[in-house]
Design a protein around this motif. Structure first.
Motif, PDB file in Angstrom:
ATOM      1  N   ILE A  37      -4.855   7.082  -5.866  1.00  0.00           N
ATOM      2  CA  ILE A  37      -4.356   5.809  -6.405  1.00  0.00           C
ATOM      3  C   ILE A  37      -2.874   5.736  -6.051  1.00  0.00           C
ATOM      4  O   ILE A  37      -2.149   6.720  -6.178  1.00  0.00           O
ATOM      5  CB  ILE A  37      -4.544   5.719  -7.930  1.00  0.00           C
ATOM      6  N   CYS A  38      -2.432   4.562  -5.595  1.00  0.00           N
ATOM      7  CA  CYS A  38      -1.071   4.375  -5.093  1.00  0.00           C
ATOM      8  C   CYS A  38      -0.316   3.387  -5.979  1.00  0.00           C
ATOM      9  O   CYS A  38      -0.932   2.521  -6.607  1.00  0.00           O
ATOM     10  CB  CYS A  38      -1.164   3.823  -3.674  1.00  0.00           C
ATOM     11  N   GLY A  39       1.007   3.479  -5.968  1.00  0.00           N
ATOM     12  CA  GLY A  39       1.828   2.477  -6.642  1.00  0.00           C
ATOM     13  C   GLY A  39       1.493   1.071  -6.152  1.00  0.00           C
ATOM     14  O   GLY A  39       1.566   0.092  -6.912  1.00  0.00           O
ATOM     15  N   GLY A  59      -8.475   0.546  -2.736  1.00  0.00           N
ATOM     16  CA  GLY A  59      -8.195   1.891  -2.219  1.00  0.00           C
ATOM     17  C   GLY A  59      -7.806   1.891  -0.754  1.00  0.00           C
ATOM     18  O   GLY A  59      -8.529   1.383   0.090  1.00  0.00           O
ATOM     19  N   HIS A  60      -6.629   2.477  -0.464  1.00  0.00           N
ATOM     20  CA  HIS A  60      -6.206   2.542   0.942  1.00  0.00           C
ATOM     21  C   HIS A  60      -5.704   3.925   1.317  1.00  0.00           C
ATOM     22  O   HIS A  60      -5.159   4.121   2.381  1.00  0.00           O
ATOM     23  CB  HIS A  60      -5.131   1.483   1.205  1.00  0.00           C
ATOM     24  N   GLU A  61      -5.871   4.896   0.408  1.00  0.00           N
ATOM     25  CA  GLU A  61      -5.483   6.274   0.738  1.00  0.00           C
ATOM     26  C   GLU A  61      -6.746   7.113   0.617  1.00  0.00           C
ATOM     27  O   GLU A  61      -7.202   7.380  -0.487  1.00  0.00           O
ATOM     28  CB  GLU A  61      -4.415   6.770  -0.243  1.00  0.00           C
ATOM     29  N   PHE A  62      -7.324   7.496   1.756  1.00  0.00           N
ATOM     30  CA  PHE A  62      -8.583   8.251   1.673  1.00  0.00           C
ATOM     31  C   PHE A  62      -8.792   9.114   2.905  1.00  0.00           C
ATOM     32  O   PHE A  62      -8.222   8.879   3.965  1.00  0.00           O
ATOM     33  CB  PHE A  62      -9.778   7.304   1.472  1.00  0.00           C
ATOM     34  N   SER A 161      -2.312   9.429   5.015  1.00  0.00           N
ATOM     35  CA  SER A 161      -2.841   8.059   5.042  1.00  0.00           C
ATOM     36  C   SER A 161      -1.764   7.043   4.697  1.00  0.00           C
ATOM     37  O   SER A 161      -1.839   5.894   5.111  1.00  0.00           O
ATOM     38  CB  SER A 161      -3.996   7.929   4.041  1.00  0.00           C
ATOM     39  N   ASP A 162      -0.776   7.437   3.874  1.00  0.00           N
ATOM     40  CA  ASP A 162       0.198   6.451   3.422  1.00  0.00           C
ATOM     41  C   ASP A 162       1.505   7.069   2.951  1.00  0.00           C
ATOM     42  O   ASP A 162       2.523   6.980   3.638  1.00  0.00           O
ATOM     43  CB  ASP A 162      -0.431   5.594   2.296  1.00  0.00           C
ATOM     44  N   ILE A 163       1.495   7.726   1.789  1.00  0.00           N
ATOM     45  CA  ILE A 163       2.788   7.989   1.128  1.00  0.00           C
ATOM     46  C   ILE A 163       3.696   8.959   1.894  1.00  0.00           C
ATOM     47  O   ILE A 163       4.914   8.825   1.816  1.00  0.00           O
ATOM     48  CB  ILE A 163       2.625   8.456  -0.344  1.00  0.00           C
TER      49      ILE A 163
HETATM   50 ZN    ZN Z   1      -0.535   3.603  -0.861  1.00  0.00          ZN
END
Ligand code: ZN
Ligand code: NAD
Ligand code: ZN
Length: 394
Positions: A37-39, A59-62, A161-163
């Motif tokens: 889960i992301c900000g 959801g975009h971090e997987f 994936s993101d952060i």
């Molecule tokens: Zn994110």
């Protein structure tokens, strides 16, 4: 299959949804083993509600295991372990060939006037079903997914994936000269990794600002000097005190549109997200709806001639900016969605080192099955129970 779906303002639920399948020759289907889960998901939960439809899969971090590939996906095989960048890019258009993957011209949302499509991120960005699910269809899998070794914990790779690239790009864009100073505003997962990335890149003088005690403590452990914004009258004054009265060379803003500190803007945001969709969209697109506290602090805390790097997400079209200060100080501004794949090679090397130099395996404070997602959205939003990062295991 089961997936976490948006249902309404501050309301998400795990539901049965149709299984994803290959729709284009460049698609793959990935079985998700970990998803975070992301900000950015918190914006969907609240202020961006007008751009969601009940049932949208978030959801975009997987990351996970490739289960099926389309006929044009030559780079992946069934059984590969992959982590998937949050922006969907083709890898070969004009933008992609310049490394500007968040602006991919193949997946750009021209009708919405927005950049590349994103997983699980509103009708503004393609309404692509996200990865907080048992399985996910990955478009442009001939370019996006990053193959990782089969050994090791998921969390060593998941944040690619993101952060992690977001934090890395944010530090890069802050353009701190050798021997210089960096302020990191906001110590959520992005801010924490930004502090660690900055240290790793040789920036010794990192000043970290937040108001959540555990988050300040974590940044201090990573070697930052911390400022508790609830304990000082003026953050910029506190920064100047630590930087020979001048201000920091670079400021990285990792807070975004729901910054703490402005109850009036807060009320406007929550009012806008409760309006009928059409009216709410118009309000967001024509009016400044962001709480600008962190951003305004950035412009004050940076030195003359310094750089403000904005990773936090903003959404209003007419937010008032202190142009006199910005112009007079001669500031440089850089911002935007992370061009994830621009940083993958460098970061894959770092995360693959034996010792977990960025402390990725210990970033998550909460790990749980997908069914617990609704409760953990609330815990993460409220920063309760020392929650810093949630990883779901579908
Ligand atoms: Zn994110
Ligand atoms: N640019 C990108 O590609 C990208 C990618 C990922 C996340 N983001 C954005 O980055 C931001 C941070 O993400 P996160 O997951 O770390 O979120 P988060 O919500 O966990 O962290 C935000 C932190 O800011 C703190 N904060 C609030 N008001 C503040 C203020 N006035 N000054 C200093 N700190 C303040 C909060 O206490 C919190 O710890 C979000 O806006 C998110 O949408 C952007
Ligand atoms: Zn492209």
């Amino acid at each position: 299959m089961k997936a976490l779906t948006w249902q309404g303002l501050n309301d998400v639920a795990v539901k049965e949804v149709p299984d994803p399948r290959i729709e284009q020759p460049t698609d793959a289907v990935v079985r998700v083993t970990s998803t975070a889960i992301c900000g950015s998901d918190l914006h969907l939960y609240g202020v961006l509600a007008p751009y969601l439809t009940p049932g949208d899969v978030l959801g975009h971090e997987f990351m996970g295991i490739v289960e099926e590939v389309g006929s044009a996906v030559g780079n992946l095989a069934v059984g590969d372990r992959v982590v998937v960048p949050f922006n969907i890019s083709c890898g070969h258009c004009w933008m992609c060939s310049r490394g500007l993957f968040a602006q991919c011209e193949t997946t750009q949302n021209v009708d919405q006037g927005k950049g590349a499509s994103l997983f699980g991120y509103t009708s503004l960005y393609g309404a692509v079903p996200g990865g907080q699910a048992e399985r996910v269809r990955v478009p442009h899998a001939d370019f996006g997914p990053i193959k990782v070794p089969h050994e090791g914990e998921d969390e060593r790779y998941l944040y690619l994936s993101d952060i992690l690239p977001t934090a890395w790009q944010g530090v890069d864009y802050a353009d701190v000269p050798e021997g210089g100073s960096l302020v990191v505003l906001g110590l959520g997962p992005v801010g924490q990794l930004a502090v660690r990335a900055a240290k790793h890149r040789g920036i010794d003088h990192v000043i970290a600002v937040d108001l959540v005690p555990e988050r300040l403590a974590a940044a201090a452990t990573a070697g930052a000097t911390t400022i508790d914004l609830s304990a000082v009258d003026d953050v910029a004054d506190a920064v100047r005190d630590l930087t020979d009265g001048r201000g920091a060379d670079g400021v990285l803003e990792a807070v975004g549109m729901e910054a703490h500190g402005n109850p009036i803007a807060g009320a406007a945001i929550s009012a806008a997200s409760r309006l009928p969709k059409v009216v709410a969209r118009a309000a967001i697109e024509k009016v400044g709806i962001d709480r600008l506290d962190a951003l305004l602090t950035a412009f004050e805390a940076v030195r003359r001639g310094g750089t403000v790097s904005i990773s936090g997400v903003y959404g209003g079209m007419a937010d008032p900016m202190p142009m006199m200060t910005m112009f007079d100080k001669g500031l440089t501004l850089r911002m935007g969605q992370c061009h994830v794949k621009q940083w993958t090679d460098d970061l894959l090397d770092i995360v693959s080192q034996d010792d977990d130099v960025l402390g990725l395996e210990s970033l998550a404070t909460h790990r749980a099955p997908l069914d617990a997602a609704p409760e953990l959205y609330r815990t993460f939003r409220d920063k309760a129970e020392g929650c810093l990062k949630v990883v779901l295991k579908p």
